[in-house]
Design a protein around this motif. Structure first.
Motif, PDB file in Angstrom:
ATOM      1  N   ARG A 187      48.309  42.904  42.241  1.00 61.41           N
ATOM      2  CA  ARG A 187      49.654  42.434  42.553  1.00 61.41           C
ATOM      3  C   ARG A 187      50.284  43.392  43.549  1.00 61.41           C
ATOM      4  N   LEU A 236      45.600  44.063  37.003  1.00 64.79           N
ATOM      5  CA  LEU A 236      46.484  43.103  36.352  1.00 64.79           C
ATOM      6  C   LEU A 236      46.473  43.242  34.829  1.00 64.79           C
ATOM      7  N   TYR A 282      57.017  40.860  42.245  1.00 65.16           N
ATOM      8  CA  TYR A 282      55.595  41.037  42.502  1.00 65.16           C
ATOM      9  C   TYR A 282      54.952  39.693  42.823  1.00 65.16           C
ATOM     10  N   ILE A 293      51.069  37.670  35.277  1.00 61.66           N
ATOM     11  CA  ILE A 293      50.276  36.964  36.290  1.00 61.66           C
ATOM     12  C   ILE A 293      48.908  36.612  35.736  1.00 61.66           C
ATOM     13  N   GLY A 341      53.344  34.864  41.128  1.00 56.78           N
ATOM     14  CA  GLY A 341      53.793  36.233  40.960  1.00 56.78           C
ATOM     15  C   GLY A 341      54.602  36.374  39.690  1.00 56.78           C
ATOM     16  N   LYS A 361      50.992  37.839  43.679  1.00 52.16           N
ATOM     17  CA  LYS A 361      49.550  38.063  43.577  1.00 52.16           C
ATOM     18  C   LYS A 361      49.048  38.742  44.833  1.00 52.16           C
TER      19      LYS A 361
END
Length: 274
Positions: free
Chosen positions: A126, A155, A116, A164, A234, A118
């Protein structure tokens, strides 16, 4: 007034090239964590004078990198999102980064592994850009392509999301925390904001996150951050059924951290020590 450290750029925090100055202005928006920011605030965070920041913003309006909302108030435009996401998606060697995911899968008895990054806009989500799942049919496992490939959850939900979030600025964290947990989140999602904040500190202390049925019922996870210099880019996520991984063993955690460290180095950054 609280003092704020100015942004450093990789290789030369006091860089004077035009490209570095533009990068510093873009990064300032992410650090401040708001849709609309005053020119004077950008100047303070970047360490640039008002006139320099003004020229950068004005030139960026034409390319869609920045948007002017009102006199002296600006935001990031979709052009910045596109450029930022392309940089994140292509900055690492595809073969080397995918092999890190495959090795994590092999080290964890065929766990499902996802990379993943950002989300490109406002750092509030994400997006999955790669995975190592072998012959697994994700639909049969209850995961739709939209779940895996799109920015569908805040998130605040899931080990990768919290990983993250833990390394983002406090204003961004509070903006995410202010939103509710998604309706489709699993029974283990953090719904108490104080507990969520405490979990973010735990992620920073440990260098990884453990998720217990956060995104989906019946699935547990381990995630570790991908860091380029001091910025989180990430997370690597290991996902396994809770009946085969009721608690993540130490070797699974170490394998996830090793994969994250490798991906961090591929991006030219370094991984945080726990």
């Amino acid at each position: 007034m609280t003092e704020r450290a100015t942004i450093n750029v990789r290789g030369n925090g006091a860089g004077t090239s035009h490209a570095e100055r533009v990068f510093r202005v873009q990064q300032a928006f992410a650090e401040l964590g708001r849709d609309m920011v005053r020119l004077s605030e950008l100047a303070e965070v970047t360490g640039l004078d008002d006139s320099t920041v003004g020229r950068i913003l004005q030139s960026g309006i034409y390319s869609g990198t920045f948007v002017r909302h009102d006199r002296g108030i600006y935001g990031l435009g979709l052009g910045a999102a596109d450029l930022g996401f392309q940089a994140l998606a292509h900055a690492t060697d595809d073969t080397a980064s995918h092999s890190a995911l495959v090795e994590l899968r092999e080290a964890t008895d065929a766990g499902l592994v996802f990379l993943y990054m950002k989300a490109p806009f406002r750092a509030l989500g994400r997006q999955c850009i790669d995975m190592a799942v072998g012959d697994s049919d994700l639909v049969e496992l209850g995961m739709t392509p939209r779940d895996v490939l799109s920015v569908t959850r805040s998130l605040r939900t899931g080990a990768s999301g919290r990983t993250i979030l833990a390394y983002l600025s406090e204003p961004v964290q509070e903006a995410v925390i202010a939103g509710p947990a998604p309706d489709e989140a699993g029974p283990g999602a953090y719904r108490d904001n104080d507990e969520l904040r405490a979990s973010l500190q735990q992620v920073r202390d440990d260098g990884y996150a453990l998720g217990y049925q956060e995104c989906m019922a019946g699935w547990n996870s381990v995630a570790a951050p991908i860091m380029w210099d001091d910025s989180v880019m990430g997370a690597v996520l290991l996902l396994k059924p809770m009946d085969t991984m009721p608690h993540a063993p130490a070797d699974y955690i170490d394998a996830a951290k090793t994969a994250a460290a490798r991906l961090s180095r591929l991006g030219g950054g370094s991984w945080p020590s726990s």
